[in-house]
Design a protein around this motif. Structure first.
Motif, PDB file in Angstrom:
ATOM      1  N   SER A   4       2.043   2.190  -3.443  1.00  0.00           N
ATOM      2  CA  SER A   4       0.988   2.626  -4.357  1.00  0.00           C
ATOM      3  C   SER A   4       0.580   4.057  -4.003  1.00  0.00           C
ATOM      4  CB  SER A   4      -0.221   1.695  -4.229  1.00  0.00           C
ATOM      5  OG  SER A   4      -1.364   2.281  -4.800  1.00  0.00           O
ATOM      6  N   HIS A  60      -3.076   4.367  -2.603  1.00  0.00           N
ATOM      7  CA  HIS A  60      -3.238   3.690  -1.311  1.00  0.00           C
ATOM      8  C   HIS A  60      -2.475   4.439  -0.207  1.00  0.00           C
ATOM      9  CE1 HIS A  60      -4.263   0.216  -3.984  1.00  0.00           C
ATOM     10  NE2 HIS A  60      -5.234   0.124  -3.077  1.00  0.00           N
ATOM     11  N   TRP A  86       0.828  -1.213   0.000  1.00  0.00           N
ATOM     12  CA  TRP A  86       0.000   0.000   0.000  1.00  0.00           C
ATOM     13  C   TRP A  86       0.858   1.257   0.000  1.00  0.00           C
ATOM     14  CZ3 TRP A  86      -3.830  -1.978   4.268  1.00  0.00           C
ATOM     15  CH2 TRP A  86      -4.823  -2.761   3.663  1.00  0.00           C
TER      16      TRP A  86
END
Length: 145
Positions: free
Chosen positions: A115, A118, A112
């Motif tokens: 990203s 995210h 996460w």
């Protein structure tokens, strides 16, 4: 005569409170080691970025659990029904990350973080509470103000 019934009354009253307490306590959602470790990793990342750590919220945890179970049942990762979860929690701001196939919570957290979108959710300054749940290989992070 009244004094001899007092201990019986007290014992009965305490017994009712105890039983009521157990029935209420049975609804408290216990977090798994995976969920606790994932929250710890998320909070470490937030602290490194000068943000306050998130607290677990049982209501958000139940919403995350329902979503993770749905994804696990369907075999598909999704944000389906996010608007419903958002409305149900009654908060002004919510974010959600979903994950799949990370057996290690730190690996999920790091994925996460890598990203952009995210990571933006994890580092949202408005969120204060989080619900986390894992069902099978599916994970939901649902956090709100």
């Amino acid at each position: 005569m009244k004094r001899k019934y007092y201990p019986i009354f007290c014992a009965s009253f305490l017994g009712i409170l105890f039983i009521f307490g157990l029935s209420q306590g049975a609804d408290v959602r216990r977090t798994s080691a995976y969920e606790r470790d994932l929250l710890n990793c998320i909070n470490e990342h937030r602290i490194k970025n000068r943000l306050s750590p998130l607290r677990l919220d049982p209501a958000l945890g139940r919403l995350a659990k329902i979503h993770s179970q749905r994804m696990n049942s369907s075999g598909e990762i999704s944000h389906d029904n996010f608007d419903d979860r958002f409305r149900e929690c009654g908060r002004a701001c919510c974010v959600e990350n979903v994950g799949w196939n990370h057996d290690d919570p730190v690996a999920q957290c790091k994925a996460w973080e890598r990203s952009k979108d995210h990571d933006k959710n994890i580092l949202n300054k408005q969120i204060r509470r989080a619900g986390l749940s894992r069902a099978g290989s599916y994970v939901t992070f649902f956090a709100c103000d």
